[in-house]
Design an enzyme around this catalytic site. Structure first.
Site, short mmCIF file in Angstrom:
data_model
loop_
_atom_site.label_atom_id
_atom_site.label_comp_id
_atom_site.label_asym_id
_atom_site.label_seq_id
_atom_site.Cartn_x
_atom_site.Cartn_y
_atom_site.Cartn_z
N ALA A 100 0.89 -1.18 0.00
CA ALA A 100 0.00 0.00 0.00
C ALA A 100 0.92 1.21 0.00
O ALA A 100 1.10 1.88 1.00
CB ALA A 100 -0.89 -0.03 1.23
N ALA A 101 1.51 1.49 -1.16
CA ALA A 101 2.74 2.28 -1.19
C ALA A 101 2.56 3.77 -1.47
O ALA A 101 3.45 4.56 -1.16
CB ALA A 101 3.69 1.68 -2.24
N LYS A 106 7.45 5.46 2.03
CA LYS A 106 8.20 4.33 2.59
C LYS A 106 8.92 3.58 1.47
O LYS A 106 9.98 2.99 1.70
CB LYS A 106 7.28 3.45 3.39
N CYS A 222 -1.06 4.91 11.01
CA CYS A 222 -0.80 6.19 11.68
C CYS A 222 -2.04 6.54 12.51
O CYS A 222 -2.51 7.67 12.47
CB CYS A 222 -0.43 7.27 10.68
N1 SAM Z 1 3.00 3.96 2.43
C1 SAM Z 1 2.60 5.25 1.92
C2 SAM Z 1 3.72 6.24 2.13
O1 SAM Z 1 4.57 6.02 3.01
O2 SAM Z 1 3.79 7.22 1.38
C3 SAM Z 1 1.29 5.71 2.53
C4 SAM Z 1 0.20 4.70 2.38
S1 SAM Z 1 -1.38 5.24 2.94
C5 SAM Z 1 -1.22 5.19 4.65
C6 SAM Z 1 -2.38 3.85 2.62
C7 SAM Z 1 -2.52 3.50 1.15
O3 SAM Z 1 -3.31 2.32 1.07
C8 SAM Z 1 -3.26 4.53 0.31
O4 SAM Z 1 -2.41 5.01 -0.70
C9 SAM Z 1 -4.43 3.76 -0.31
O5 SAM Z 1 -4.65 4.09 -1.65
C10 SAM Z 1 -3.97 2.33 -0.16
N2 SAM Z 1 -5.01 1.32 -0.12
C11 SAM Z 1 -6.30 1.42 0.27
N3 SAM Z 1 -6.93 0.24 0.15
C12 SAM Z 1 -6.00 -0.62 -0.33
C13 SAM Z 1 -6.04 -1.99 -0.69
N4 SAM Z 1 -7.15 -2.72 -0.57
N5 SAM Z 1 -4.90 -2.54 -1.15
C14 SAM Z 1 -3.75 -1.83 -1.28
N6 SAM Z 1 -3.67 -0.53 -0.96
C15 SAM Z 1 -4.77 0.05 -0.49
#
Ligand code: SAM
Length: 448
Positions: A100-101, A106, A222
């Site tokens: 979930a990048a 990260k 978070c």
């Molecule tokens: N890791 C990122 C960073 O450090 O910049 C921030 C990630 S953010 C907390 C959570 C991410 O999960 C979002 O970009 C969202 O689009 C994604 N997300 C939501 N549902 C998801 C799913 N079912 N599978 C994968 N990613 C998902």
């Protein structure tokens, strides 16, 4: 929180939430050493104890506006968000997935810790966020990176237990960002917390299938909500007996997790909570899990076969390389053409047939009619010495800003591609035509 923390600690917590959020940056060690960067920038910074490349910017400067940011010398990230990649500790040469990048914070950290060696796949489900992420990753200049826009279930079905380490920085209710992000405060409801917990469970279920026996799965949020932290890990462990918590030492002011807050098993205490009243960062939760060595897994997918450019395409590429670079930027047997784009594939990239791929690897450029046009990612992953000619401006030279704003700059010399650098670090391409540099800085770069 008042009930969980007790009156005294709750007061400290509340005071911290009323304060200012921390501004942080993490140095791109693929391009420059942390000390060297700290000496060059005009901001006052304090080191982040848990991240050797991390700093807090403490004088109110805006590091996002400095040209070194555009050159990918650092990523803006608040200090607590620097903990997950440090704790997952990927090694050069490994296979690593950031599930979930987006927008890539990260991922950039993982890429630097891997020193550009091995295979790193960044994935997210939201196309707009994936797009933003590819811009950030192009700027970072990692060459061992592929980007996907897939559902975790489809990734797990296709790739199986392929990865040494998987990071799930899950979508969450964002309570830890309340003082930084007004949107997180507005969207919070108890239902939102419950919904996030369900989504996290689904993502983790598929993430688990992607971890090789003996490999690691890191889960982070978070938020402070126990349902999404200890609760999500507790439910995961109940369904996945082949995973166990790897305790994270509670150092640097990290606090042990609180299994009793969510009816979770005692081993969940090995996860950590980062509290804004106990350390200089926002709120975070981090759990590290390890899959048993003897877990039974399906066989791994085949490798993706390179598709090197041939005939006319190869001739255009070679002509470009001869005119601009001292040598070819990647080994020939790693080159692959997809559509009209040329990539250098990372080591051991699996066959991604049927998956939504945004980047198959290091994007080198695009074949246009009768020519090869270099990508921003090509310039930003190379160094000044790799180019036959660069045009260098100082960070405070007006020409640097003019370049980023895509304004023409007078500069005598032969027509052709040149790379513009800031204090020796590539900023992007320009095309020189009759003594004028026409900036090819991507439009998004002038907005950052
Ligand atoms: N890791 C990122 C960073 O450090 O910049 C921030 C990630 S953010 C907390 C959570 C991410 O999960 C979002 O970009 C969202 O689009 C994604 N997300 C939501 N549902 C998801 C799913 N079912 N599978 C994968 N990613 C998902």
């Amino acid at each position: 929180m008042s009930r969980l923390l007790g009156e005294e600690e709750y007061t400290a917590f509340q005071q911290a939430l009323a304060g200012r959020p921390h501004v942080g940056l993490r140095v791109n060690t693929l391009k420059i050493a942390p000390d060297a960067l700290a000496e060059r920038v005009p901001f006052v910074m304090e080191p982040v104890p848990w991240c050797p490349a991390g700093f807090r910017v403490v004088d109110g400067s805006r590091p996002g506006k400095h040209p070194y940011h555009a050159a990918g010398l650092y990523y803006l990230q608040e200090p607590s968000a620097m903990a997950p990649a440090e704790i997952l500790a990927p090694q050069p040469g490994e296979r690593v997935l950031d599930l979930a990048a987006a927008p890539g914070g990260k991922t950039t950290h993982l890429a630097a810790l891997m020193q550009g060696e091995g295979l790193l796949i960044a994935n997210d489900v939201q196309p707009k966020r994936v797009h933003e992420m590819t811009n950030n990753l192009d700027r970072w200049g990692a060459t061992h990176l592929a980007v996907l826009a897939e559902q975790p279930r489809r990734l797990a079905d296709r790739l199986g237990a392929f990865f040494d380490r998987v990071l799930v920085d899950a979508p969450c209710s964002g309570e830890g960002m309340f003082r930084k992000d007004a949107a997180a405060r507005r969207t919070w409801t108890p239902n939102h917390v419950a919904r996030c917990a369900r989504i996290q469970e689904g993502i983790l279920r598929h993430a688990a299938r992607l971890v090789r026996p003996g490999g690691y799965l890191l889960y982070s949020t978070c938020t402070f909500a126990p349902e999404e932290d200890e609760g999500t890990i507790g439910r995961f462990l109940a369904r996945h007996p082949d995973f166990a918590v790897e305790p994270i030492p509670p150092q640097y002011g990290f606090a042990s997790a609180e299994p009793a807050w969510a009816n979770a098993p005692e081993e969940v205490r090995g996860a950590v909570r980062l509290w804004p009243h106990r350390l200089p960062g926002e709120g975070h939760f981090v759990a590290l899990l390890r899959r048993a060595e003897d877990a039974e897994v399906p066989s791994s997918p085949p490798r993706l076969r390179p598709r090197p450019p041939r005939g006319e395409l190869l001739a255009h590429y070679k002509a470009f390389v001869e005119a601009t670079l001292h040598e070819e930027p990647a080994p020939r047997d790693r080159l692959a053409v997809f559509g009209n784009r040329l990539y250098a594939l990372p080591e051991g990239l699996p066959d991604l047939k049927g998956l939504k791929v945004e980047r198959f690897g290091w994007w080198l450029g695009t074949f246009k009619t009768n020519r090869f046009e270099p990508s921003h990612a090509l310039a930003l992953a190379l160094t000044q010495d790799d180019f036959l000619e660069t045009v260098d401006f100082a960070a405070d030279d007006e020409a640097t800003l003019a370049y980023l704003r895509r304004q023409p700059i007078a500069h005598p010399g032969p027509d052709g591609w040149v790379v513009v650098t800031v204090d020796g670090f590539p900023l992007g391409w320009a095309r020189r035509v009759q003594g004028v540099l026409k900036s090819r800085a991507p439009r998004w770069l002038s907005r950052i």
